[in-house]
Scaffold this active site. Sequence first.
Site, PDB file in Angstrom:
ATOM      1  N   ASP A   1      31.953  12.958  47.821  1.00 48.54           N
ATOM      2  CA  ASP A   1      32.310  14.150  48.590  1.00 48.54           C
ATOM      3  C   ASP A   1      31.049  14.741  49.235  1.00 48.54           C
ATOM      4  O   ASP A   1      30.199  15.300  48.544  1.00 48.54           O
ATOM      5  CB  ASP A   1      32.981  15.163  47.640  1.00 48.54           C
ATOM      6  CG  ASP A   1      33.311  16.461  48.346  1.00 48.54           C
ATOM      7  OD1 ASP A   1      33.305  16.478  49.602  1.00 48.54           O
ATOM      8  OD2 ASP A   1      33.587  17.455  47.638  1.00 48.54           O
TER       9      ASP A   1
ATOM     10  N   ASN B   1      30.887  17.254  51.454  1.00 49.11           N
ATOM     11  CA  ASN B   1      30.884  18.676  51.832  1.00 49.11           C
ATOM     12  C   ASN B   1      31.426  19.621  50.755  1.00 49.11           C
ATOM     13  O   ASN B   1      31.694  20.794  51.032  1.00 49.11           O
ATOM     14  CB  ASN B   1      31.635  18.887  53.157  1.00 49.11           C
ATOM     15  CG  ASN B   1      33.121  18.614  53.005  1.00 49.11           C
ATOM     16  OD1 ASN B   1      33.576  18.172  51.947  1.00 49.11           O
ATOM     17  ND2 ASN B   1      33.870  18.880  54.045  1.00 49.11           N
TER      18      ASN B   1
ATOM     19  N   ASP C   1      34.269  19.964  49.063  1.00 50.80           N
ATOM     20  CA  ASP C   1      35.638  20.494  48.939  1.00 50.80           C
ATOM     21  C   ASP C   1      36.461  19.737  47.896  1.00 50.80           C
ATOM     22  O   ASP C   1      37.664  19.950  47.775  1.00 50.80           O
ATOM     23  CB  ASP C   1      36.350  20.491  50.306  1.00 50.80           C
ATOM     24  CG  ASP C   1      36.579  19.085  50.826  1.00 50.80           C
ATOM     25  OD1 ASP C   1      36.086  18.111  50.207  1.00 50.80           O
ATOM     26  OD2 ASP C   1      37.262  18.954  51.870  1.00 50.80           O
TER      27      ASP C   1
ATOM     28  N   ASP D   1      34.768  11.807  51.391  1.00 47.90           N
ATOM     29  CA  ASP D   1      34.904  11.823  52.846  1.00 47.90           C
ATOM     30  C   ASP D   1      33.988  10.800  53.505  1.00 47.90           C
ATOM     31  O   ASP D   1      33.227  10.096  52.841  1.00 47.90           O
ATOM     32  CB  ASP D   1      34.627  13.238  53.376  1.00 47.90           C
ATOM     33  CG  ASP D   1      33.425  13.861  52.688  1.00 47.90           C
ATOM     34  OD1 ASP D   1      32.431  13.141  52.474  1.00 47.90           O
ATOM     35  OD2 ASP D   1      33.488  15.070  52.332  1.00 47.90           O
TER      36      ASP D   1
ATOM     37  N   ASP E   1      41.625  -0.373  57.285  1.00 48.91           N
ATOM     38  CA  ASP E   1      42.941  -0.700  56.785  1.00 48.91           C
ATOM     39  C   ASP E   1      43.957  -0.479  57.897  1.00 48.91           C
ATOM     40  O   ASP E   1      43.969   0.595  58.512  1.00 48.91           O
ATOM     41  CB  ASP E   1      43.257   0.243  55.598  1.00 48.91           C
ATOM     42  CG  ASP E   1      44.066  -0.417  54.510  1.00 48.91           C
ATOM     43  OD1 ASP E   1      45.079  -1.053  54.841  1.00 48.91           O
ATOM     44  OD2 ASP E   1      43.686  -0.281  53.334  1.00 48.91           O
TER      45      ASP E   1
ATOM     46  N   ASP F   1      47.792  -4.051  55.566  1.00 50.97           N
ATOM     47  CA  ASP F   1      48.568  -3.461  54.473  1.00 50.97           C
ATOM     48  C   ASP F   1      50.015  -3.967  54.488  1.00 50.97           C
ATOM     49  O   ASP F   1      50.639  -4.031  55.552  1.00 50.97           O
ATOM     50  CB  ASP F   1      48.574  -1.930  54.659  1.00 50.97           C
ATOM     51  CG  ASP F   1      49.348  -1.225  53.563  1.00 50.97           C
ATOM     52  OD1 ASP F   1      48.857  -1.221  52.429  1.00 50.97           O
ATOM     53  OD2 ASP F   1      50.439  -0.688  53.849  1.00 50.97           O
TER      54      ASP F   1
ATOM     55  N   GLU G   1      47.442  -8.288  52.772  1.00 49.07           N
ATOM     56  CA  GLU G   1      48.100  -7.998  51.499  1.00 49.07           C
ATOM     57  C   GLU G   1      49.425  -8.773  51.492  1.00 49.07           C
ATOM     58  O   GLU G   1      50.483  -8.235  51.809  1.00 49.07           O
ATOM     59  CB  GLU G   1      48.353  -6.495  51.326  1.00 49.07           C
ATOM     60  CG  GLU G   1      48.799  -6.181  49.914  1.00 49.07           C
ATOM     61  CD  GLU G   1      49.320  -4.761  49.741  1.00 49.07           C
ATOM     62  OE1 GLU G   1      49.335  -4.280  48.607  1.00 49.07           O
ATOM     63  OE2 GLU G   1      49.748  -4.125  50.731  1.00 49.07           O
TER      64      GLU G   1
ATOM     65  N   HIS H   1      42.709  -0.318  44.574  1.00 48.07           N
ATOM     66  CA  HIS H   1      43.199   1.046  44.387  1.00 48.07           C
ATOM     67  C   HIS H   1      44.637   1.087  43.881  1.00 48.07           C
ATOM     68  O   HIS H   1      45.173   2.167  43.664  1.00 48.07           O
ATOM     69  CB  HIS H   1      43.077   1.802  45.709  1.00 48.07           C
ATOM     70  CG  HIS H   1      43.974   1.217  46.766  1.00 48.07           C
ATOM     71  ND1 HIS H   1      43.791  -0.042  47.281  1.00 48.07           N
ATOM     72  CD2 HIS H   1      45.076   1.714  47.374  1.00 48.07           C
ATOM     73  CE1 HIS H   1      44.746  -0.295  48.165  1.00 48.07           C
ATOM     74  NE2 HIS H   1      45.547   0.756  48.238  1.00 48.07           N
ATOM     75  N   ASP H   2      45.286  -0.062  43.748  1.00 43.13           N
ATOM     76  CA  ASP H   2      46.659  -0.106  43.246  1.00 43.13           C
ATOM     77  C   ASP H   2      46.739  -0.674  41.832  1.00 43.13           C
ATOM     78  O   ASP H   2      47.830  -0.797  41.273  1.00 43.13           O
ATOM     79  CB  ASP H   2      47.524  -1.010  44.145  1.00 43.13           C
ATOM     80  CG  ASP H   2      47.677  -0.473  45.558  1.00 43.13           C
ATOM     81  OD1 ASP H   2      47.638   0.759  45.748  1.00 43.13           O
ATOM     82  OD2 ASP H   2      47.826  -1.299  46.482  1.00 43.13           O
TER      83      ASP H   2
HETATM   84  C1  GLC Z   1      49.921  -1.163  49.940  1.00 42.93           C
HETATM   85  C2  GLC Z   1      48.790  -0.244  49.553  1.00 42.93           C
HETATM   86  C3  GLC Z   1      49.341   0.841  48.696  1.00 42.93           C
HETATM   87  C4  GLC Z   1      50.371   1.610  49.489  1.00 42.93           C
HETATM   88  C5  GLC Z   1      51.429   0.683  50.074  1.00 42.93           C
HETATM   89  C6  GLC Z   1      52.215   1.364  51.150  1.00 42.93           C
HETATM   90  O1  GLC Z   1      50.496  -1.780  48.846  1.00 42.93           O
HETATM   91  O2  GLC Z   1      47.758  -0.969  48.959  1.00 42.93           O
HETATM   92  O3  GLC Z   1      48.348   1.709  48.212  1.00 42.93           O
HETATM   93  O4  GLC Z   1      50.991   2.557  48.680  1.00 42.93           O
HETATM   94  O5  GLC Z   1      50.873  -0.468  50.668  1.00 42.93           O
HETATM   95  O6  GLC Z   1      51.465   1.489  52.326  1.00 42.93           O
HETATM   96 CA    CA Z   2      34.936  16.444  51.282  1.00 45.24          CA
END
Ligand code: GLC
Ligand code: CA
Length: 546
Positions: free
Chosen positions: A21, A23, A25, A29, A98, A199, A254, A320-321
């Site tokens: 982060d 800034n 908040d 970012d 992405d 994605d 993906e 991240h999933d």
């Molecule tokens: C992909 C992303 C996931 C998102 C989904 C819908 O699986 O990695 O984080 O929720 O697509 O866009």
């Molecule tokens: Ca921020």
Amino acid sequence: MQKSWWKEAVAYQIYPRSFYDGNGDGIGDLCGIVEKLDYLQTLGVNLLWITPFYASPGVDNGYDISDYQAIDPAYGTLQDVEELIAQAHQRGIRVMFDLVLNHTSDQHPWFIESRKSQESPLRDYYIWRDGKNGREPNNWRAHFAKSAWTYDGQTEQYYLHTFSPQQPDLNWQNQEMRTALYNIIRWWIEKGVDGFRLDAISFISKAADFPDHAGDAPYIFRRAPMMHGAEYHQFLHELNRELLSQNDIVTAGECIELTVESAIEVAAPERQEIDMPFLFEPTEYVINHGMDVPKLKEILTRWQVGLHSKAWIANQFNNHDLPRVVSLFGDDQAHREASAKLFGTLLLTLAGTPFIYQGEEIGMTNNPFPSLIDYRDLAAFSEYQKMTEEEGLNSTAALATLHAYSRDNARTPMQWDDSPSAGFTTGEPWIMVNPNYETINVAQAMGDSNSVFAFYQRLIALRKQHDALVYGDFELLLPEHPSVFAYRRSFEGERFVVVLNISAEMSDMGGVDFGGGDSADLILNNYLDIATTLRPYEARIYRETA
Ligand code: GLC
Ligand code: CA
């Protein structure tokens, strides 16, 4: 095999909201990423995948885009994006963004227009259908909702959404819609981006006539008719022809429920579709069945041998999933450091472009969320509801499942140091910080030549120096060994042998045969001293010389 920069790259995924982060908040970012580019350069990665930062209501943390060419003010401005690209390039780091092309936000102007009337000029940009006998058009399920259809009273039809009701699916059969998307992508290419992660790309083409799924199929297979429809390859080829092939742009897809055969179909260079799909099978296996070393060996060997010289792959054990790799695959308690280094060794010595996920390089673990309200991910809430209302789990059991598998495990703030909020923000973080930040953090790791971070640095440097680790063929050694995964990578006379003891027990070396070489030098080891037996989660790399 054709050599390319993206095959030789070591990639790193950034989830901006949780990275740094700039800034104060409480939300990571773009300027925060710029501040940490030197760190990434020190680690040695040279390709970034940055998850969405576009304008979005944030229902799915940016995977619900309301304007592809604007930046969510929480993350910064278009200028910040341009600065990020320029600053990364100055450090020899390329950048992938992405692309969410399967759906938009329901707040996107296209959808707002589309839902106005059945005669709207943009009606057909999305997928609208009449109901059937007063119900949804079919029995498809959404990822984050019970039904994949939502009724819109104003025009008395249902629209399709593979994910949440706030993420309506685009209709790829509409040529005008596709052209509009291509123009957006072209605009980003002109800004200097080097590639894209595509994605949910499997879902852009649905089965013709939208058949019901077999209701009794296991949950995961019920999405079969929603993806890989007849036009899937045609759409990807068109995207490639229109944009990607004319620029030196890399794409990582993906692609869901991938097999060796379907990976070759989508990524063989002569197909001109995408450059590499992500490999999820190892992670999905462990999530569904638990760690099973012989099975992991079988899966990875099948992929390594099956794709060799036919198609490229993107390897990733963590994103991240997914839960944290050290918690899912390894041992995040007694053997946290050793097992984090072991899975790093595996990732960095396989054929395929390695993608490291933020925090993996310091061995970040799953997070002990105390209760449901501490989660932030919409999927956590929909999963909880499914478990308690449909599957009969009690709240304790449902929370235990979330604790192990929730996507929020990977979304807690990057642990930079041992100051409050792990040095991620001077404000109030948008999601809780993992309480182990006082011992597991970047500052600590950078000051310790034996840390997980230092080991990743060495692995990355080694991969960059040796083509055998990138282009080499793969030979499984000790196929019958129950806990040691050993393999050889060879290319143009250079040979490496990797030996991984994927277990908390001691193990013999199983008589690895350093074939032909009368000497094998141990060049990397996650234990400091040398022993004849393999210790818990010991990882070794040997270099064979004749
Ligand atoms: C992909 C992303 C996931 C998102 C989904 C819908 O699986 O990695 O984080 O929720 O697509 O866009
Ligand atoms: Ca921020």
